[in-house]
Design a protein around this motif. Structure first.
Motif, mmCIF file in Angstrom:
data_model
loop_
_atom_site.group_PDB
_atom_site.id
_atom_site.type_symbol
_atom_site.label_atom_id
_atom_site.label_comp_id
_atom_site.label_asym_id
_atom_site.label_seq_id
_atom_site.Cartn_x
_atom_site.Cartn_y
_atom_site.Cartn_z
ATOM 1 N N ASN A 1 -3.152 16.164 5.537
ATOM 2 C CA ASN A 1 -3.136 16.632 4.157
ATOM 3 C C ASN A 1 -2.336 17.927 4.004
ATOM 4 O OD1 ASN A 1 -3.754 16.632 1.419
ATOM 5 N ND2 ASN A 1 -5.636 17.806 1.710
ATOM 6 N N ILE A 2 -1.110 17.841 3.619
ATOM 7 C CA ILE A 2 -0.078 18.839 3.313
ATOM 8 C C ILE A 2 1.073 18.741 4.297
ATOM 9 C CG2 ILE A 2 -0.877 20.873 4.591
ATOM 10 C CD1 ILE A 2 0.785 20.822 1.110
ATOM 11 N N ILE A 3 0.791 18.547 5.587
ATOM 12 C CA ILE A 3 1.900 18.364 6.529
ATOM 13 C C ILE A 3 2.606 17.046 6.248
ATOM 14 C CG2 ILE A 3 2.549 18.118 8.953
ATOM 15 C CD1 ILE A 3 1.747 20.958 8.124
ATOM 16 N N ARG A 4 1.826 16.001 5.996
ATOM 17 C CA ARG A 4 2.413 14.693 5.691
ATOM 18 C C ARG A 4 2.111 14.247 4.259
ATOM 19 N NH1 ARG A 4 5.969 12.230 9.341
ATOM 20 N NH2 ARG A 4 5.319 10.290 8.349
ATOM 21 N N ILE A 5 0.857 14.356 3.828
ATOM 22 C CA ILE A 5 0.523 14.063 2.426
ATOM 23 C C ILE A 5 0.901 15.312 1.646
ATOM 24 C CG2 ILE A 5 -1.299 13.355 0.832
ATOM 25 C CD1 ILE A 5 -2.911 12.388 3.250
ATOM 26 N N ARG A 6 2.135 15.368 1.200
ATOM 27 C CA ARG A 6 2.694 16.618 0.674
ATOM 28 C C ARG A 6 3.110 16.444 -0.791
ATOM 29 N NH1 ARG A 6 7.458 19.328 4.040
ATOM 30 N NH2 ARG A 6 5.839 19.091 5.634
ATOM 31 N N PRO A 7 2.827 17.449 -1.615
ATOM 32 C CA PRO A 7 3.302 17.397 -3.007
ATOM 33 C C PRO A 7 4.816 17.217 -3.057
ATOM 34 C CG PRO A 7 1.720 19.175 -2.727
ATOM 35 C CD PRO A 7 2.019 18.660 -1.358
ATOM 36 N N SER A 8 5.281 16.433 -4.027
ATOM 37 C CA SER A 8 6.710 16.146 -4.109
ATOM 38 C C SER A 8 7.533 17.409 -4.333
ATOM 39 C CB SER A 8 6.982 15.139 -5.230
ATOM 40 O OG SER A 8 6.491 15.612 -6.470
ATOM 41 N N GLU A 9 6.930 18.438 -4.957
ATOM 42 C CA GLU A 9 7.654 19.678 -5.200
ATOM 43 C C GLU A 9 7.992 20.423 -3.907
ATOM 44 O OE1 GLU A 9 4.622 19.280 -8.632
ATOM 45 O OE2 GLU A 9 4.770 18.789 -6.491
ATOM 46 N N LEU A 10 7.286 20.091 -2.812
ATOM 47 C CA LEU A 10 7.510 20.758 -1.523
ATOM 48 C C LEU A 10 8.284 19.888 -0.543
ATOM 49 C CD1 LEU A 10 3.967 22.328 -0.922
ATOM 50 C CD2 LEU A 10 5.955 23.379 -2.006
ATOM 51 N N LEU A 11 8.886 18.836 -1.033
ATOM 52 C CA LEU A 11 9.565 17.902 -0.134
ATOM 53 C C LEU A 11 11.016 17.724 -0.580
ATOM 54 C CD1 LEU A 11 8.724 16.200 2.324
ATOM 55 C CD2 LEU A 11 8.394 14.283 0.786
ATOM 56 N N ASP B 1 -13.268 9.742 1.058
ATOM 57 C CA ASP B 1 -12.577 9.230 2.248
ATOM 58 C C ASP B 1 -11.552 8.173 1.861
ATOM 59 O OD1 ASP B 1 -14.484 10.789 3.467
ATOM 60 O OD2 ASP B 1 -15.345 9.183 4.685
ATOM 61 N N ASP B 2 -11.951 7.260 0.960
ATOM 62 C CA ASP B 2 -11.049 6.181 0.549
ATOM 63 C C ASP B 2 -9.857 6.723 -0.222
ATOM 64 O OD1 ASP B 2 -12.677 3.577 1.231
ATOM 65 O OD2 ASP B 2 -14.097 4.954 0.294
ATOM 66 N N VAL B 3 -10.086 7.775 -1.006
ATOM 67 C CA VAL B 3 -8.982 8.423 -1.710
ATOM 68 C C VAL B 3 -7.962 8.960 -0.715
ATOM 69 C CG1 VAL B 3 -8.332 10.373 -3.172
ATOM 70 C CG2 VAL B 3 -10.362 9.002 -3.735
ATOM 71 N N MET B 4 -8.448 9.687 0.297
ATOM 72 C CA MET B 4 -7.524 10.292 1.249
ATOM 73 C C MET B 4 -6.840 9.245 2.119
ATOM 74 S SD MET B 4 -7.631 13.219 0.137
ATOM 75 C CE MET B 4 -6.384 13.872 1.251
ATOM 76 N N PHE C 1 1.594 7.809 0.488
ATOM 77 C CA PHE C 1 2.476 8.963 0.404
ATOM 78 C C PHE C 1 2.689 9.677 1.726
ATOM 79 C CE2 PHE C 1 0.239 8.468 -3.673
ATOM 80 C CZ PHE C 1 1.326 8.179 -4.491
ATOM 81 N N GLY C 2 1.624 9.811 2.535
ATOM 82 C CA GLY C 2 1.742 10.558 3.776
ATOM 83 C C GLY C 2 2.487 9.823 4.864
ATOM 84 N N LYS C 3 2.085 8.607 5.127
ATOM 85 C CA LYS C 3 2.724 7.847 6.209
ATOM 86 C C LYS C 3 4.201 7.591 5.930
ATOM 87 C CE LYS C 3 1.737 4.018 9.339
ATOM 88 N NZ LYS C 3 0.777 2.919 9.639
ATOM 89 N N PRO C 4 4.569 7.176 4.704
ATOM 90 C CA PRO C 4 6.012 7.045 4.418
ATOM 91 C C PRO C 4 6.695 8.369 4.131
ATOM 92 C CG PRO C 4 4.724 6.333 2.518
ATOM 93 C CD PRO C 4 3.741 6.589 3.628
ATOM 94 N N PHE C 5 5.908 9.445 3.961
ATOM 95 C CA PHE C 5 6.401 10.815 3.769
ATOM 96 C C PHE C 5 7.334 10.884 2.569
ATOM 97 C CE2 PHE C 5 8.478 14.768 5.780
ATOM 98 C CZ PHE C 5 7.428 15.579 5.367
ATOM 99 N N ILE C 6 6.779 10.517 1.392
ATOM 100 C CA ILE C 6 7.612 10.465 0.198
ATOM 101 C C ILE C 6 7.174 11.464 -0.873
ATOM 102 C CG2 ILE C 6 8.301 8.082 0.555
ATOM 103 C CD1 ILE C 6 6.210 7.250 -1.512
ATOM 104 N N GLY C 7 6.054 12.148 -0.702
ATOM 105 C CA GLY C 7 5.637 13.137 -1.672
ATOM 106 C C GLY C 7 4.872 12.526 -2.826
ATOM 107 N N TYR C 8 3.874 13.243 -3.322
ATOM 108 C CA TYR C 8 3.064 12.755 -4.436
ATOM 109 C C TYR C 8 3.050 13.771 -5.564
ATOM 110 C CZ TYR C 8 -0.704 15.972 -3.084
ATOM 111 O OH TYR C 8 -1.439 17.102 -2.808
#
Length: 528
Positions: free
Chosen positions: A285-295, A405-408, A415-422
Motif C-alpha cells: 500500500n503506496i509502494i505498489r498500490i500508489r495514487p496516480s498523482e505519484l506515478l 481485507d477484500d478492498v485491499m 492497481f498495485g500488481k499492474p502498477f498503474i495508479g489509482y
C-alpha cells in the motif's frame, strides 16, 4: 549515472559525492537534485546541504554551469561526451543522536545514506541504470535492498539499480558490525538489520529468536491478506539510538527504522513491532498500490494528492491489527494501541476544520508541523479511524463474509500488481463494490466532512463490545478519551472474529463496563 560516495578528506561529517555522466550528445545538460523524498510529502530542499560544487570534463577541465532553480544546474558541455559533478553533502543533524529514517550520516564507524538526499540525475535520463560506489573498508557489512556487484577495486563496494527511481528508493547502512537476523516466508527472504543494537551493559538490545518468531507471524498474516509478496527479499534497516526516538519510512523492498533509547527494554521492542508491521504493509500500500498523482514521482516539485488517508490511514489501521490477528499482540495489547490512536485524534484534532482529503492535499503545506489550532487532521490518525469504521461496517453488513481485507486485495489486483495508479474515485468504487451498496454516508462524514466522529465510531465499536468516551480527570486518573470494554457475549464474539480468533479466550461477567489499561504516551507516532 554512476556515483561514488566517500568521507570528505577535509571536513568531517561531509559525504563527498562524485557523480559521473557519460554518453553525452547534447550541448547542454540539466542536472536535478530531488527536492523531497518518497514517504514524506513535503519539500525538504536537500540542495541546502550541499557545500562545495563543481563540474569538470573527463580531463578534469572545469565546465561552465549555472543554477537555474534552487536545486537544478544547467551545464554547457562544450562538446564533451563525459562529465563529473563533484560536491560535498553535509550529513550531520543539528541535534546529536537524532538521526531520522530519511536522512544521511557519516562517521568513522557508520555510513548511512538515503540516496534521494544527495544523488542528482540528468534530465531526460532518469530511467537509465545507475551504479552507487561506496568507498568503505572491504570488511564492513552493507545492508541495502540493491544488488551488490563484484568490485575489482579494493575498498570499493558497488550497488546496482535499474534506474534512478530504484536507486533513491533503496537506502543503505554500512558499518564494521551490523546484526543480520534472517527469516523466510514462502519465496521471500527477510532481513532485520540492526545497527547500534547494544545496551549500555553490553547485552544485545533485542532477542534475535523472538524477532524471528514475531516478525514471521505478522509477515505471514500480511502476505495471506494479499496472496503474494511484491519482492523476492525485504530489509528492515534498523538504527538504534541512545535517546528516545520512533521513526520509520517505507521503501521499495526495505524500510528504515530509527528507534531509541537502546536501554528501554520491552517498550523498545513493542515500538519495533509496531513500526515494522506498519512499514511492511506499505510494501503493498503506496509502494505498489500508489495514487496516480505519484506515478511516477516528480522530484522537482509538490505532488499533490487527496488519498493519503488510504496510503497512511489504512496502513496505520492495519499495522497494529495485523499484530493482533497474527497473535503477536494480545487483545489487551491491541486495545491499548487503539486507545492511543483514539486519544491522539480526538484530544488533538477531533474538532478540526479540514477533512481528510483537504489535509492530504495540504501535507505539502504544513502536514508535518503542528500548525494553527483546529485547522487540520492527521491522515494517519483520523485516516486509521475512518478505515476502522469502514472495516467494521462491511463486516457487520456481511456477517464477516467480507471486510476491508477484500478492498485491499482488490486494490492490489487492479492497481498495485499492474502498477498503474489509482484515483479517489477508483478507491471509492472498490469500497462500494465490496460493501455491495452505496457508501455516500461514509464518504460524506468520514472522508469529505469534518463532523465529529464519536457517534458514528461508537455505533460500530458497540458491535464489537467497545465504547469510546470522555472521562473527567480525577486525582487518580488524568481523564480524557478512554476506550472501554462493554462485556457482552455478542460483543466478545464479534470482536473475536474481527481479531481473527476462532473463539473468545475467556468469559467475563455480563453487563459491566471497564476501562482499557492506559498505554504509555509519548513517542509512539509513525512520522514519515
Amino acid at each position: 549515472m554512476r556515483y561514488r560516495l566517500s568521507a570528505d578528506p577535509i571536513h568531517s561529517h561531509y559525504i563527498a559525492v562524485d557523480a559521473y555522466l557519460t554518453n553525452i550528445s547534447t550541448s547542454e545538460v540539466e542536472l536535478q537534485l530531488p527536492a523531497w523524498r518518497p514517504g514524506r510529502y513535503e519539500l525538504q530542499q536537500f540542495a541546502k546541504n550541499i557545500q562545495r560544487f563543481e563540474i569538470v570534463d573527463q580531463a578534469g577541465k572545469p565546465l561552465s554551469f549555472r543554477k537555474i532553480t534552487k536545486d537544478r544546474w544547467l551545464v554547457q558541455t562544450d562538446g564533451v561526451s563525459e562529465l563529473t559533478v563533484r560536491y560535498t553533502y553535509y550529513a550531520l543533524l543539528p541535534t546529536p543522536n537524532q538521526l531520522n529514517a530519511g536522512s544521511s550520516f557519516i562517521s568513522e564507524s557508520l555510513l548511512y545514506v538515503n540516496p534521494v538526499n544527495l544523488c542528482l540525475y540528468a534530465e531526460g535520463r532518469i530511467s537509465e541504470p545507475c551504479a552507487l560506489e561506496l568507498a568503505i573498508p572491504d570488511s564492513w557489512t552493507v545492508a541495502c535492498g540493491l544488488t551488490e556487484a563484484r568490485s575489482e577495486q579494493p575498498n570499493i563496494r558497488t550497488l546496482l539499480a535499474a534506474d534512478f527511481y530504484e536507486l533513491v528508493d533503496c537506502p543503505l547502512m554500512a558499518a564494521p558490525v551490523i546484526q543480520d537476523i534472517q527469516y523466510t516466508v514462502g519465496d521471500t527472504d527477510f532481513h532485520v538489520w540492526v545497527q547500534g543494537g547494544r545496551r549500555t551493559d553490553g547485552n544485545p538490545t533485542f532477542d534475535a529468536a523472538r524477532i524471528v518468531t514475531d516478525f514471521r507471524r505478522f509477515s505471514v498474516k500480511q502476505i495471506e491478506l494479499y496472496g503474494e509478496f511484491p519482492e523476492k527479499e525485504y530489509h528492515f534497516l534498523t538504527l538504534i539510538l541512545p535517546v528516545p526516538y520512533y521513526h520509520g519510512v517505507e521503501h521499495r523492498n526495505s524500510t528504515v527504522l530509527t528507534l531509541g533509547p537502546n536501554d528501554e527494554g520491552e517498550g523498545l521492542y513493542q515500538d519495533l513491532l509496531g513500526v515494522s508491521s506498519h512499514e511492511l504493509f506499505h510494501a503493498w500500500n503506496i509502494i505498489r498500490i500508489r495514487p496516480s498523482e505519484l506515478l511516477p514521482y516528480d522530484f522537482t516539485r509538490e505532488n499533490y494528492f487527496t488519498t493519503c488517508f488510504v496510503a497512511e490511514g489504512v496502513t496505520t489501521y492495519y499495522g497494529d491489527l495485523m499484530l493482533r490477528q497474527s497473535g503477536v499482540f494480545t487483545d489487551e495489547a491491541y486495545l491499548k494501541e487503539l486507545q492511543v490512536l483514539l486519544k491522539r485524534h480526538f484530544e488533538n484534532n477531533g474538532r478540526a476544520f479540514q477533512s481528510l482529503t483537504e489535509s492530504s492535499w495540504d501535507l505539502w503545506l504544513d502536514g508535518y508541523d503542528k500548525g494553527v489550532p483546529d485547522r487540520k487532521v492527521s491522515v494517519y490518525h483520523k485516516g486509521a479511524i475512518a478505515a476502522l469504521i469502514l472495516d467494521l461496517h462491511i463486516r457487520q453488513a456481511t456477517n464477516h463474509a467480507r471486510s476491508l481485507d477484500d478492498v485491499m486485495r482488490e486494490m492490489w489486483q487492479r492497481f498495485g500488481k499492474p502498477f498503474i495508479g489509482y484515483t479517489l474515485d477508483d478507491y471509492r468504487a472498490v469500497t462500494e463494490a465490496i460493501a455491495g451498496e452505496s457508501l455516500d454516508w461514509y464518504y460524506a462524514v468520514c472522508i469529505f466532512g469534518n463532523q465529529p466522529l464519536e457517534p458514528l465510531l461508537n455505533k460500530y465499536l458497540s458491535w464489537v463490545g467497545l465504547l469510546v468516551a470522555y472521562e473527567e480527570p480525577t486525582p487518580d486518573q488524568p481523564g480524557g478519551i478512554r476506550l472501554l470494554e462493554i462485556d457482552s457475549q455478542e460483543g466478545r464474539q464479534q470482536r473475536a472474529r474481527w481479531f481473527g480468533q476462532g473463539k473468545v479466550d475467556k468469559a467475563v461477567s455480563e453487563g459491566s463496563v471497564h476501562p482499557v489499561p492506559e498505554e504509555k504516551l509519548g513517542k509512539n507516532v509513525v512520522a514519515k
